[in-house]
Design a protein around this motif. Structure first.
Motif, PDB file in Angstrom:
ATOM      1  N   ASP A  24       0.944  -1.205   0.034  1.00  0.00           N
ATOM      2  CA  ASP A  24       0.035   0.120  -0.050  1.00  0.00           C
ATOM      3  C   ASP A  24       0.943   1.239   0.011  1.00  0.00           C
ATOM      4  O   ASP A  24       1.737   1.329   0.858  1.00  0.00           O
ATOM      5  CB  ASP A  24      -1.077  -0.058   1.261  1.00  0.00           C
ATOM      6  CG  ASP A  24      -2.001   1.022   0.995  1.00  0.00           C
ATOM      7  OD1 ASP A  24      -2.041   1.667   0.258  1.00  0.00           O
ATOM      8  OD2 ASP A  24      -3.019   0.858   1.878  1.00  0.00           O
ATOM      9  N   LYS A  26       0.165   4.154   0.965  1.00  0.00           N
ATOM     10  CA  LYS A  26       0.231   4.892   2.128  1.00  0.00           C
ATOM     11  C   LYS A  26       1.081   4.361   3.154  1.00  0.00           C
ATOM     12  O   LYS A  26       1.257   5.220   4.255  1.00  0.00           O
ATOM     13  CB  LYS A  26      -1.177   4.926   2.851  1.00  0.00           C
ATOM     14  CG  LYS A  26      -2.258   5.561   1.824  1.00  0.00           C
ATOM     15  CD  LYS A  26      -3.647   5.424   2.097  1.00  0.00           C
ATOM     16  CE  LYS A  26      -4.524   5.754   0.953  1.00  0.00           C
ATOM     17  NZ  LYS A  26      -5.925   5.274   1.330  1.00  0.00           N
ATOM     18  N   GLY A  27       1.152   3.248   3.155  1.00  0.00           N
ATOM     19  CA  GLY A  27       2.180   2.656   4.461  1.00  0.00           C
ATOM     20  C   GLY A  27       3.827   2.503   3.961  1.00  0.00           C
ATOM     21  O   GLY A  27       4.113   1.425   4.715  1.00  0.00           O
ATOM     22  N   ASP A  30       6.218   2.555   6.976  1.00  0.00           N
ATOM     23  CA  ASP A  30       6.016   1.500   7.852  1.00  0.00           C
ATOM     24  C   ASP A  30       6.831   0.232   7.012  1.00  0.00           C
ATOM     25  O   ASP A  30       7.434  -0.446   8.237  1.00  0.00           O
ATOM     26  CB  ASP A  30       4.630   0.994   8.335  1.00  0.00           C
ATOM     27  CG  ASP A  30       3.946   2.303   8.913  1.00  0.00           C
ATOM     28  OD1 ASP A  30       4.802   2.813   9.729  1.00  0.00           O
ATOM     29  OD2 ASP A  30       2.824   2.161   9.029  1.00  0.00           O
ATOM     30  N   VAL A  31       6.641  -0.124   6.048  1.00  0.00           N
ATOM     31  CA  VAL A  31       7.221  -1.238   5.341  1.00  0.00           C
ATOM     32  C   VAL A  31       8.394  -1.152   5.271  1.00  0.00           C
ATOM     33  O   VAL A  31       9.309  -2.020   5.508  1.00  0.00           O
ATOM     34  CB  VAL A  31       6.400  -1.262   3.875  1.00  0.00           C
ATOM     35  CG1 VAL A  31       7.086  -2.450   3.100  1.00  0.00           C
ATOM     36  CG2 VAL A  31       4.884  -1.659   3.945  1.00  0.00           C
ATOM     37  N   LEU A  43       2.551  -6.371   9.198  1.00  0.00           N
ATOM     38  CA  LEU A  43       1.804  -5.487   8.330  1.00  0.00           C
ATOM     39  C   LEU A  43       0.808  -6.361   7.400  1.00  0.00           C
ATOM     40  O   LEU A  43       0.091  -5.678   6.835  1.00  0.00           O
ATOM     41  CB  LEU A  43       3.237  -5.175   7.331  1.00  0.00           C
ATOM     42  CG  LEU A  43       4.114  -4.228   7.964  1.00  0.00           C
ATOM     43  CD1 LEU A  43       5.423  -3.708   7.122  1.00  0.00           C
ATOM     44  CD2 LEU A  43       3.432  -2.821   8.309  1.00  0.00           C
ATOM     45  N   LYS A  46      -2.093  -6.228   9.215  1.00  0.00           N
ATOM     46  CA  LYS A  46      -2.877  -4.728   9.139  1.00  0.00           C
ATOM     47  C   LYS A  46      -3.234  -4.276   7.918  1.00  0.00           C
ATOM     48  O   LYS A  46      -4.019  -3.532   7.665  1.00  0.00           O
ATOM     49  CB  LYS A  46      -1.776  -3.739   9.478  1.00  0.00           C
ATOM     50  CG  LYS A  46      -1.113  -3.394  10.955  1.00  0.00           C
ATOM     51  CD  LYS A  46      -0.514  -2.502  10.823  1.00  0.00           C
ATOM     52  CE  LYS A  46       0.213  -2.319  12.365  1.00  0.00           C
ATOM     53  NZ  LYS A  46       1.433  -1.291  12.382  1.00  0.00           N
ATOM     54  N   LEU A  48      -1.460  -3.552   5.078  1.00  0.00           N
ATOM     55  CA  LEU A  48      -0.588  -2.828   4.182  1.00  0.00           C
ATOM     56  C   LEU A  48       0.174  -3.524   3.084  1.00  0.00           C
ATOM     57  O   LEU A  48       0.656  -3.130   1.984  1.00  0.00           O
ATOM     58  CB  LEU A  48       0.654  -2.023   4.893  1.00  0.00           C
ATOM     59  CG  LEU A  48       0.037  -1.101   6.217  1.00  0.00           C
ATOM     60  CD1 LEU A  48       1.124  -0.417   7.191  1.00  0.00           C
ATOM     61  CD2 LEU A  48      -0.783  -0.041   5.578  1.00  0.00           C
TER      62      LEU A  48
END
Length: 146
Positions: A24, A26-27, A30-31, A43, A46, A48
């Motif tokens: 994703d 948007k993430g 985080d990734v 993840l 979640k 993502l």
């Protein structure tokens, strides 16, 4: 940002190819921070990282082609591989023609258009390969006048 390592880990966890791993946008931060399998698993939970569905190949064009081939189309010289007799053997070709000729001779004899003597003579001619086809036999009979 290079996420090839994360993609590879995710592919192994999801049991699919790298091309089917969706990250994703948007993430992405985080990734990029995820470096262990456990991080990747979190993840995935979640949402993502996802596994994309398999892409199938459409058979519609193939079906259309098969329909045309059933009708005897798409069979021109450009589509042929192999020699004339590789496609239909000499013997099979001979069997097809001789059966047609013999059927015609039998029909003519049974209808009384030719007598037994002529039937037998032309049967022998046919066996010797004198006629190319049923039409050729009839032409010859017409020319001779029975």
């Amino acid at each position: 940002m290079d996420l090839s390592f994360q993609k590879e880990l995710a592919a192994k966890i999801l049991k699919c190819g790298k091309s089917r791993v969706y990250i994703d946008p948007k993430g992405i931060e985080d990734v990029s921070e995820a470096i262990t399998r456990e991080d990747i698993r979190m993840l995935i939970k979640k949402g993502l990282i996802k596994k994309l569905p398999k892409k199938g190949n459409s058979r519609s064009r193939i079906r259309k082609r098969q329909e045309q081939k059933k009708k005897g189309l798409r069979n021109g010289p450009g589509s042929r591989k192999g020699t004339k007799y590789a496609r239909l053997g000499r013997k099979e070709r001979w069997i097809k023609t001789i059966r047609a000729i013999r059927d015609e001779l039998r029909r003519l004899r049974n209808e009384g258009k030719i007598d037994k003597k002529i039937y037998r003579r032309y049967y022998r001619y046919a066996k010797g390969g004198m006629f190319r086809s049923r039409a050729h036999l009839l032409l010859h009979l017409k020319g001779v006048g029975k």
